[in-house]
Design a protein around this motif. Structure first.
Motif, PDB file in Angstrom:
ATOM      1  N   HIS A  94       0.845  -1.197   0.000  1.00  0.00           N
ATOM      2  CA  HIS A  94       0.000   0.000   0.000  1.00  0.00           C
ATOM      3  C   HIS A  94       0.882   1.250   0.000  1.00  0.00           C
ATOM      4  O   HIS A  94       1.802   1.381   0.786  1.00  0.00           O
ATOM      5  CB  HIS A  94      -0.936   0.019   1.212  1.00  0.00           C
ATOM      6  CG  HIS A  94      -1.716   1.298   1.296  1.00  0.00           C
ATOM      7  ND1 HIS A  94      -2.715   1.609   0.410  1.00  0.00           N
ATOM      8  CD2 HIS A  94      -1.605   2.350   2.146  1.00  0.00           C
ATOM      9  CE1 HIS A  94      -3.206   2.791   0.721  1.00  0.00           C
ATOM     10  NE2 HIS A  94      -2.534   3.274   1.763  1.00  0.00           N
ATOM     11  N   ASN A  95       0.621   2.146  -0.923  1.00  0.00           N
ATOM     12  CA  ASN A  95       1.326   3.414  -1.082  1.00  0.00           C
ATOM     13  C   ASN A  95       2.729   3.253  -1.683  1.00  0.00           C
ATOM     14  O   ASN A  95       3.519   4.173  -1.681  1.00  0.00           O
ATOM     15  CB  ASN A  95       1.399   4.200   0.233  1.00  0.00           C
ATOM     16  CG  ASN A  95       1.573   5.686  -0.014  1.00  0.00           C
ATOM     17  OD1 ASN A  95       0.978   6.247  -0.922  1.00  0.00           O
ATOM     18  ND2 ASN A  95       2.406   6.316   0.783  1.00  0.00           N
ATOM     19  N   TRP A  96       3.039   2.064  -2.207  1.00  0.00           N
ATOM     20  CA  TRP A  96       4.319   1.815  -2.878  1.00  0.00           C
ATOM     21  C   TRP A  96       4.196   2.222  -4.343  1.00  0.00           C
ATOM     22  O   TRP A  96       3.167   2.006  -4.975  1.00  0.00           O
ATOM     23  CB  TRP A  96       4.675   0.339  -2.751  1.00  0.00           C
ATOM     24  CG  TRP A  96       5.779  -0.127  -3.639  1.00  0.00           C
ATOM     25  CD1 TRP A  96       7.098   0.231  -3.588  1.00  0.00           C
ATOM     26  CD2 TRP A  96       5.675  -1.060  -4.723  1.00  0.00           C
ATOM     27  NE1 TRP A  96       7.816  -0.419  -4.566  1.00  0.00           N
ATOM     28  CE2 TRP A  96       6.959  -1.219  -5.281  1.00  0.00           C
ATOM     29  CE3 TRP A  96       4.619  -1.777  -5.272  1.00  0.00           C
ATOM     30  CZ2 TRP A  96       7.214  -2.059  -6.358  1.00  0.00           C
ATOM     31  CZ3 TRP A  96       4.862  -2.618  -6.342  1.00  0.00           C
ATOM     32  CH2 TRP A  96       6.159  -2.747  -6.873  1.00  0.00           C
ATOM     33  N   ARG A  97       5.257   2.797  -4.881  1.00  0.00           N
ATOM     34  CA  ARG A  97       5.265   3.201  -6.289  1.00  0.00           C
ATOM     35  C   ARG A  97       6.136   2.220  -7.070  1.00  0.00           C
ATOM     36  O   ARG A  97       7.356   2.188  -6.880  1.00  0.00           O
ATOM     37  CB  ARG A  97       5.804   4.610  -6.459  1.00  0.00           C
ATOM     38  CG  ARG A  97       5.720   5.106  -7.889  1.00  0.00           C
ATOM     39  CD  ARG A  97       6.452   6.410  -8.156  1.00  0.00           C
ATOM     40  NE  ARG A  97       6.526   7.304  -7.043  1.00  0.00           N
ATOM     41  CZ  ARG A  97       5.824   8.432  -6.925  1.00  0.00           C
ATOM     42  NH1 ARG A  97       4.976   8.772  -7.865  1.00  0.00           N
ATOM     43  NH2 ARG A  97       5.965   9.210  -5.872  1.00  0.00           N
ATOM     44  N   PRO A  98       5.535   1.397  -7.947  1.00  0.00           N
ATOM     45  CA  PRO A  98       6.338   0.510  -8.793  1.00  0.00           C
ATOM     46  C   PRO A  98       7.295   1.325  -9.667  1.00  0.00           C
ATOM     47  O   PRO A  98       6.970   2.450 -10.058  1.00  0.00           O
ATOM     48  CB  PRO A  98       5.305  -0.211  -9.661  1.00  0.00           C
ATOM     49  CG  PRO A  98       4.014  -0.081  -8.928  1.00  0.00           C
ATOM     50  CD  PRO A  98       4.106   1.232  -8.211  1.00  0.00           C
ATOM     51  N   GLU A  99       8.437   0.753  -9.962  1.00  0.00           N
ATOM     52  CA  GLU A  99       9.436   1.437 -10.790  1.00  0.00           C
ATOM     53  C   GLU A  99       8.822   1.866 -12.114  1.00  0.00           C
ATOM     54  O   GLU A  99       8.196   1.077 -12.813  1.00  0.00           O
ATOM     55  CB  GLU A  99      10.612   0.501 -11.048  1.00  0.00           C
ATOM     56  CG  GLU A  99      11.749   1.158 -11.789  1.00  0.00           C
ATOM     57  CD  GLU A  99      12.923   0.231 -11.984  1.00  0.00           C
ATOM     58  OE1 GLU A  99      13.626   0.414 -12.989  1.00  0.00           O
ATOM     59  OE2 GLU A  99      13.129  -0.667 -11.153  1.00  0.00           O
ATOM     60  N   GLY A 100       8.969   3.134 -12.443  1.00  0.00           N
ATOM     61  CA  GLY A 100       8.459   3.669 -13.698  1.00  0.00           C
ATOM     62  C   GLY A 100       7.011   4.142 -13.634  1.00  0.00           C
ATOM     63  O   GLY A 100       6.525   4.746 -14.576  1.00  0.00           O
ATOM     64  N   ALA A 101       6.320   3.869 -12.550  1.00  0.00           N
ATOM     65  CA  ALA A 101       4.920   4.292 -12.423  1.00  0.00           C
ATOM     66  C   ALA A 101       4.864   5.735 -11.921  1.00  0.00           C
ATOM     67  O   ALA A 101       5.694   6.165 -11.129  1.00  0.00           O
ATOM     68  CB  ALA A 101       4.165   3.376 -11.466  1.00  0.00           C
ATOM     69  N   GLY A 102       3.871   6.458 -12.386  1.00  0.00           N
ATOM     70  CA  GLY A 102       3.704   7.839 -11.950  1.00  0.00           C
ATOM     71  C   GLY A 102       2.886   7.979 -10.687  1.00  0.00           C
ATOM     72  O   GLY A 102       2.840   9.050 -10.089  1.00  0.00           O
TER      73      GLY A 102
END
Length: 133
Positions: free
Chosen positions: A88-96
């Motif tokens: 939760h609240n993690w940003r995958p690499e390359g995601a905006g």
């Protein structure tokens, strides 16, 4: 959107730790290995659109499955806490945008010996369409 599935599965594997089989449906698998976690892209819904741009909310489903027993229920509860803390609240690499937990529901498996939870996460993706006259 599909490129995020293995990223989510890898992060889930880190959260769950040794002993869990984590799959994403990209290759053949033995579904009898328990406990297991399965990550899939459910689809995407249009969140909004303006002019040539569209905002989609991609839905990712992570299903946890264990064999029914008192020790497995405790393991399942710990796993739920770990998954939320890592995803939760993690940003995958390359995601905006960041992954957002939308819901948790129990799963009614056909095999009465199995029990599990289904986590639904969303990830916003902005896409551009055609801007021709």
């Amino acid at each position: 959107m599909f490129k995020n599935v293995p990223l989510i599965a890898a992060r889930a594997a880190l959260a769950l730790g040794a002993g869990w089989t984590v799959v994403d449906g990209s290759k053949s698998q033995d579904r009898s290995a328990l406990p297991r976690a399965d990550v899939r892209l459910r689809g995407a819904a249009k969140s909004s659109s303006s002019g040539p741009g569209v905002v989609l909310a991609a839905g990712y489903v992570l299903t946890l499955c264990v064999k029914r027993s008192s020790s497995q229920f405790a393991q399942l509860d710990e796993s739920c806490d770990a998954l939320i803390a890592k995803l939760h609240n993690w940003r995958p690499e390359g995601a905006g945008y960041r992954l957002v937990l939308e819901s948790i529901a129990d799963v009614d498996f056909l095999d009465a010996e199995l029990f599990g939870y289904e986590f639904t996460f969303s990830l916003i993706k902005q896409m551009d369409g055609c801007d021709e006259d």
